[in-house]
Scaffold this motif. Structure first.
Motif, short mmCIF file in Angstrom:
data_model
loop_
_atom_site.label_atom_id
_atom_site.label_comp_id
_atom_site.label_asym_id
_atom_site.label_seq_id
_atom_site.Cartn_x
_atom_site.Cartn_y
_atom_site.Cartn_z
N ASP A 148 0.84 -1.20 0.00
CA ASP A 148 0.00 0.00 0.00
C ASP A 148 0.87 1.25 0.00
O ASP A 148 1.70 1.45 0.89
N ARG A 149 0.72 2.06 -1.07
CA ARG A 149 1.47 3.32 -1.24
C ARG A 149 2.98 3.11 -1.34
O ARG A 149 3.76 4.03 -1.13
N SER A 189 -3.04 1.69 -4.96
CA SER A 189 -2.21 2.80 -4.46
C SER A 189 -0.73 2.60 -4.74
O SER A 189 0.07 3.53 -4.53
#
Length: 309
Positions: free
Chosen positions: A33-34, A111
């Motif tokens: 995530d990210r 993401s």
């Protein structure tokens, strides 16, 4: 220094190997995530293990401990199938594209900052991913020795085509025979004698390739590549302009430099986006003297230059 791991992903009746460095496929939706992820789409044969030295060199050069790199084997090219009988399903070129899109959709959060690295026909697959993807934001791509047009017209294409037609069955039978008569240790020994300079990870990948199911899938896919990859998809390349950089061989029998001239005619592709090798690297750079480590350092330096778009 991070090391590579071998993981398995199930899709459409087969499991395919994914070599991961950094965060792997387990809990990837949380861990990535990210974060930043490089995805390598191999050439043909599509054995992810060939790219381990390249991955480690690239990761070390980038110097970002949060970076993850995945090398995704083509479906049917590196499975857990029997090495004796060619009985497993074959996957065509379109299915290989769907295989990569499925992995992207199922394992990578939206993401994640994704960069693709393609080698040979993997570049064409990435172009199709860019064209068909509707779920993720793709940062950019690096193409290494791309086969994205006129494959059958090339020197190597003309040499390879008979292997995918007339000699396909004999090649498959030879792979079966070798696995029947040579114990695993002896096979490894012979590969080591032929590819003495190659690291053990690359020799292991060669060993996994000598499987009639994997050979069959590779040759079936190769025939479809040669039959279908003709005209340059300028529309897709135009959409990738500013987010694409390409590495060409000086004397590449699969991708002559006239193809570089064709790429440079595409709107948005600049001279600086199409680099010509000055180090004598072969099309199959993962089997060369540096096993991909030199090119891994070069691409690592490229990543420090921001995209134009």
């Amino acid at each position: 220094m991070s090391t590579c791991r071998s993981e398995w992903y199930e899709w459409d009746g087969t499991v395919s190997r994914i070599i991961t460095l950094g965060h792997g496929i387990v809990d990837s939706h949380v861990n990535l995530d990210r974060k930043e992820l490089f995805i390598i789409v191999p050439g043909n044969p599509g054995q992810a293990g060939f790219y381990e030295p390249f991955m480690e060199s690239l990761h070390n050069r980038v110097g970002n401990p949060e970076l993850s790199i995945w090398s995704v084997s083509h479906a049917g090219h590196d499975s857990d199938s029997s090495a004796w009988i060619p009985k497993e399903k074959t996957y065509d070129f379109e299915q290989q594209i769907l295989h990569k899109l499925h992995i992207l959709e199922q394992l990578v959060p939206t993401s994640t900052r994704i960069t693709f690295i393609g080698h040979s026909i993997g570049c064409k697959i990435i172009m199709e991913i860019f064209r068909q993807n509707s779920t993720h934001s793709l940062s950019g791509s690096y193409f290494l020795f791309p086969t994205i047009e006129g494959m059958l017209s090339t020197e190597r294409g003309k040499q390879t085509y008979p292997l995918t037609t007339t000699f396909r069955i004999p090649f498959i039978l030879l792979a079966s025979l070798l696995n029947m008569i040579l114990p695993g240790k002896l096979m490894h020994l012979l590969i080591g004698l032929v590819k003495r300079e190659a690291p053990s990870k690359v020799r292991n990948a060669i060993r996994h390739l000598i499987n009639p199911n994997h050979v069959n899938n590779s040759l079936v896919m190769a025939k479809q590549e040669l039959d279908t990859v003709h005209e340059l998809d300028t529309d897709t390349l135009k959409s990738m302009g500013g987010r694409l950089r390409v590495y060409y061989g000086m004397n590449d029998g699969w991708c002559p430099l006239i193809f570089r001239n064709n790429l440079l005619k595409v709107e948005g592709i600049l001279e600086e986006d199409a680099v010509v090798d000055e180090h004598g690297m072969e099309h199959a750079f993962v089997l060369g003297s540096s096993s991909g480590t030199h090119l891994g350092s070069i691409i690592g330096d490229w990543t420090k230059v921001t995209w134009r778009a």
